[in-house]
Design a protein around this motif. Structure first.
Motif, short mmCIF file in Angstrom:
data_model
loop_
_atom_site.label_atom_id
_atom_site.label_comp_id
_atom_site.label_asym_id
_atom_site.label_seq_id
_atom_site.Cartn_x
_atom_site.Cartn_y
_atom_site.Cartn_z
N PRO A 1 15.17 5.84 -7.91
CA PRO A 1 14.91 4.98 -6.75
C PRO A 1 16.18 4.34 -6.17
O PRO A 1 16.28 4.18 -4.95
N LEU A 2 17.14 4.00 -7.02
CA LEU A 2 18.38 3.44 -6.48
C LEU A 2 19.09 4.45 -5.59
O LEU A 2 19.61 4.11 -4.53
N THR A 3 19.08 5.71 -6.02
CA THR A 3 19.73 6.76 -5.23
C THR A 3 19.00 6.97 -3.91
O THR A 3 19.62 7.03 -2.84
N PRO B 1 12.51 4.24 -1.66
CA PRO B 1 12.68 4.49 -3.10
C PRO B 1 11.41 4.91 -3.81
O PRO B 1 11.48 5.52 -4.88
N ALA B 2 10.26 4.60 -3.21
CA ALA B 2 9.01 4.98 -3.88
C ALA B 2 8.66 6.45 -3.63
O ALA B 2 7.88 7.04 -4.36
N LEU B 3 9.26 7.02 -2.59
CA LEU B 3 8.83 8.34 -2.13
C LEU B 3 9.16 9.40 -3.18
O LEU B 3 10.32 9.69 -3.43
N ALA B 4 8.12 9.97 -3.77
CA ALA B 4 8.28 11.12 -4.65
C ALA B 4 9.05 10.80 -5.92
O ALA B 4 9.36 11.70 -6.70
N SER B 5 9.39 9.52 -6.12
CA SER B 5 10.13 9.16 -7.33
C SER B 5 9.37 9.61 -8.58
O SER B 5 9.97 10.08 -9.54
N GLU C 1 0.84 -1.20 0.00
CA GLU C 1 0.00 0.00 0.00
C GLU C 1 0.87 1.24 0.00
O GLU C 1 0.66 2.18 -0.77
N GLU C 2 1.88 1.25 0.88
CA GLU C 2 2.81 2.38 0.93
C GLU C 2 3.47 2.61 -0.43
O GLU C 2 3.57 3.74 -0.89
N ASP C 3 3.95 1.51 -1.04
CA ASP C 3 4.65 1.64 -2.32
C ASP C 3 3.77 2.29 -3.37
O ASP C 3 4.18 3.22 -4.07
N ILE C 4 2.54 1.77 -3.49
CA ILE C 4 1.69 2.23 -4.58
C ILE C 4 1.24 3.67 -4.33
O ILE C 4 1.20 4.49 -5.25
N LEU C 5 0.95 4.01 -3.08
CA LEU C 5 0.51 5.37 -2.79
C LEU C 5 1.66 6.36 -2.88
O LEU C 5 1.52 7.46 -3.40
N ARG C 6 2.83 5.98 -2.38
CA ARG C 6 3.96 6.90 -2.44
C ARG C 6 4.43 7.13 -3.87
O ARG C 6 4.81 8.24 -4.24
N LEU C 7 4.43 6.06 -4.66
CA LEU C 7 4.80 6.22 -6.07
C LEU C 7 3.90 7.24 -6.75
O LEU C 7 4.34 7.99 -7.61
N ALA D 1 8.48 1.86 -11.93
CA ALA D 1 7.64 0.85 -11.26
C ALA D 1 8.41 -0.47 -11.14
O ALA D 1 8.37 -1.13 -10.09
N VAL D 2 9.11 -0.84 -12.20
CA VAL D 2 9.88 -2.08 -12.18
C VAL D 2 10.98 -1.99 -11.13
O VAL D 2 11.19 -2.92 -10.35
N ALA D 3 11.66 -0.85 -11.06
CA ALA D 3 12.77 -0.71 -10.11
C ALA D 3 12.27 -0.70 -8.67
O ALA D 3 12.85 -1.35 -7.79
N VAL D 4 11.17 0.03 -8.42
CA VAL D 4 10.65 0.10 -7.04
C VAL D 4 10.19 -1.28 -6.58
O VAL D 4 10.46 -1.71 -5.45
N ARG D 5 9.52 -1.99 -7.48
CA ARG D 5 9.06 -3.33 -7.15
C ARG D 5 10.26 -4.27 -6.90
O ARG D 5 10.27 -5.05 -5.96
N ALA D 6 11.27 -4.19 -7.75
CA ALA D 6 12.43 -5.07 -7.60
C ALA D 6 13.20 -4.75 -6.32
O ALA D 6 13.72 -5.65 -5.66
N LEU D 7 13.25 -3.48 -5.94
CA LEU D 7 13.89 -3.13 -4.66
C LEU D 7 13.08 -3.69 -3.50
O LEU D 7 13.63 -4.21 -2.53
#
Lengths: 463, 463
Positions: free
Chosen positions: A424-426, A434-438, A273-279, A350-356
């Motif tokens: 997101p890596l940075t 990594p999802a925050l504000a990316s 939930e956090e990931d999807i909302l923050r993204l 999306a791919v990077a955030v999910r993979a992280l």
């Protein structure tokens, strides 16, 4: 004895079957409005606490007050622990203290921790006072661990056995023990200093002869979790290794509690939930029960940020006003390059955030993934450049315009693909989510670069 | 007897601790390149099958071939069932048939189903031939249920007891039974026609006296799942009601298998992956092991779609070329309105998709949520309009330009908020995945409306 909500088969089902039916909700609304406590009780009685909690969450604050006036006596530990954090304080305030105390006494220690961890000290003490000394000590031990740690997630009630016991001794102990947790799946073997050494499933215990030493039937899957581990890591480990429960240890490797998979599953769900909302640039939390004002307030901050970052695009474009004045068609074409870059950036992100999140991406393979994104961005850039370039050439009858469109597209696709993975890596390397504000970062990059590359090339080539 | 990967505490940990360490990966790479099977075995021996599967997934196809040549004898059922669908066929092709057969015989029936369900008939028959008759029948029974159904997810090995048994009879049965599933947490009570009537946890069984009738100690949490239920609904029910296992029944309500929470947790995780990737317009699947070509191919379709939808914006803008020619500053300002709308649409969309996934949003409250989005969109539109309008007025010294910017912003924020919730609700009603392509639809709406409202108002007011 069973709840009356079997899962329907697909022939009859749609998602609606998992929500309390509309008619039921309408009847509940009617009961609230009529102030009919008896009817409300009859309607809610067959329902699971989690579903009653969902109904309470879906009410408006005014409806909720009316509801609680009628139903407060029936709020038990199960309902209270299922109510979302965002409205739980509001609900507790409206409940008679003795109802809260009774509900808290029914709850597992991990649910009490979840209930009180965000409370101010006076309210917290009031709740803790309702517990008996053992439970209070367990809750306070958990609260001593950091927020979002395994120590906060664990329950302190663990069934243990000395390592040298046999199956018969363990069975006799379970038969004679007055108190056992409501749900437990393993017996944890400990040494005299309470270091966990392994665990035995109850199934294996039941199937083995009484003379079998417990340490002959421990499970290979055994692993311990530090009480300081992040809860997201706990969820990952449960999912990765198919654990059902795992003992939690302190810094001296001593057993302090146990985490069960249902709690790990809730954490996994919350992390998503956090990931999807923050993204998407929504605050950490968002609920169907939120009113319009709360909803607007959650979303305004990133909109304002975007207002400023979008101004960067405006500044870039304004530097090319002469070019646009000379060839107004450019103004119509420039959003194509920018928006296709935005989509590509979002994909890569999306791919990077999910993979992280799933630990598939880390330092060990970051370079390879970045290279892959670079090449993939170039490939798609070339494909899109061909389509757009030829279309531009044919429509405007100007091969140079087609070339400018194509070249800008390639540049922006590469920027998008790289930005989507590097941002997101940075953030991750900096210890941030990594999802925050990316999303805002990346679309700003692709907008700015899309306009700059297109108008810049147009200025060089077409004027 | 335990795996050597305890969860580290936060003092030492970052995400990297959950990936095989870089040095280890480097040593594995070196062993592959040196063709040193003994060293490879030594390095991988202490690792969990799920981690070995992750390593195999992270290799390039060429490395993977070299790896399998050295390590194929060690691939067991656990590793094989953990390897991602996307590369499993490739791996199986490279394994000697006897290794595959041995691995398959070790697997639970639900893992075999997962392995063979996407295979062509000849390959599937080859795998099934390795099983003994009972296991093969169980797998074929599962395969008779629809894809992504509870019937595909269940394992057929269930421990049952007649409803009239006592604890003593159940314990004696477990003691004498030759074969029991590796993991089981409940005994399911059935009537003579195999209708499940309740279940007893093993903990309760162990704690009760032998004379106790089983039906006196069944759990309230008991609920059955239709074999035809969608696996996403199964995951929801496990998470909502904190189930550990649940019996699966056919259309006649007869017991056909059981689903355990670890499988439900995997489904939950996969559903989230689908949501986040589909929202971003990436294909259903994306893996860190994918090469650049596969990555580019997954993403190209939505980029091409976006190329066409973005052309709609270009067409809208081109209708206002005279306006832009008269006031070129408009070209620089128009992306601000469009992009802030895009962010607002994405916010509203993410909240709606998430709420649909968690069943917080459904027909019963759709109207209320749409109204909330409308009001929240208006509120944020007014806030943003004030900021942007005043800024535009001050910077360009033209109050009418400020008013046009502000009015266009309000219109587009409302469109964004409504589009973000109505698009996924509509897709859901049509029986489609609400996440699918929603992002492209919504940003197209906000782009087109942003440009149209701004340039249209500018034409009316400023010229």
């Amino acid at each position: 004895m069973t709840d009356q909500t079997p899962i329907p088969d697909d022939q009859a089902a749609d998602d609606e079957d998992f929500l309390p039916r509309r008619e039921l909700l309408d009847r509940i609304d009617a009961a609230i409005q009529a102030g009919d406590a008896a009817l409300l009780n009859t309607l809610l009685d067959p329902m699971h606490g989690a579903d009653i909690a969902d109904i309470i969450e879906r009410l408006t604050p005014a409806e909720r007050r009316a509801f609680l006036t009628l139903y407060s006596g029936e709020i038990d530990g199960e309902i209270l622990s299922e109510i979302d954090d965002s409205i739980r304080d509001e609900v507790i305030e409206q409940l008679p203290p003795e109802v809260v105390a009774e509900a808290v006494r029914e709850m597992d220690s991990d649910d009490v921790v979840d209930l009180v961890e965000d409370m101010d000290e006076p309210e917290r003490q009031e709740i803790l006072a309702a517990l008996d000394a053992t439970d209070r000590a367990a809750v306070q031990q958990s609260l001593a661990y950091p927020e979002n740690s395994a120590g906060r997630l664990m329950q302190s009630e663990v069934v243990t056995a000395p390592e040298h016991w046999t199956v018969g001794e363990a069975v006799a102990f379970l038969q004679s023990e007055e108190w056992l947790p409501e749900q437990f799946y393993h017996i944890v073997l400990v040494d005299p200093r309470r270091h966990p050494l392994g665990y035995v499933t109850l199934g294996r215990l039941l199937a083995s002869s009484h003379a079998t030493p417990l340490h002959d039937i421990t499970e290979d899957s055994f692993r311990t979790i530090s009480a300081f581990a992040d809860e997201g890591d706990v969820a990952y480990v449960f999912n990765q290794y198919h654990l059902i429960s795992a003992p939690v240890v302190d810094r001296d490797d001593r057993l302090v509690g146990i985490i069960t998979i249902d709690d790990a599953m809730s954490v996994l769900d919350e992390e998503h939930e956090e990931d999807i909302l923050r993204l998407a640039g929504v605050g950490d939390e968002s609920h169907v029960s939120d009113g319009p004002l709360a909803t607007a307030r959650q979303r305004l901050p990133w909109l304002v940020v975007n207002l400023f970052t979008a101004s960067l695009s405006a500044i870039v474009i304004s530097r090319f006003e002469d070019t646009i004045a000379a060839l107004v068609a450019l103004a119509a074409l420039m959003p194509i390059v920018a928006s296709t870059g935005g989509i590509a950036g979002t994909q890569s992100l999306a791919v990077a955030v999910r993979a992280l999140a799933t630990r598939e991406l880390g330092r060990a393979n970051a370079r390879r993934v970045v290279m892959r994104e670079l090449v993939a961005g170039m490939l798609n850039g070339v494909c899109l450049a061909l389509i757009l370039g030829v279309a531009g050439w044919l429509i405007f009858g100007d091969v140079r315009l087609g070339m400018v469109l194509g070249a800008a597209m390639i540049v922006n696709q590469i920027v998008a693909a790289l930005g989507g993975v590097l941002v997101p890596l940075t953030l991750n390397k900096l210890g941030l989510d990594p999802a925050l504000a990316s999303g805002t970062f990346v679309t700003t990059m692709t907008d700015v670069m899309g306009f700059f590359a297109f108008l810049g090339l147009a200025t060089l080539v077409l004027l």
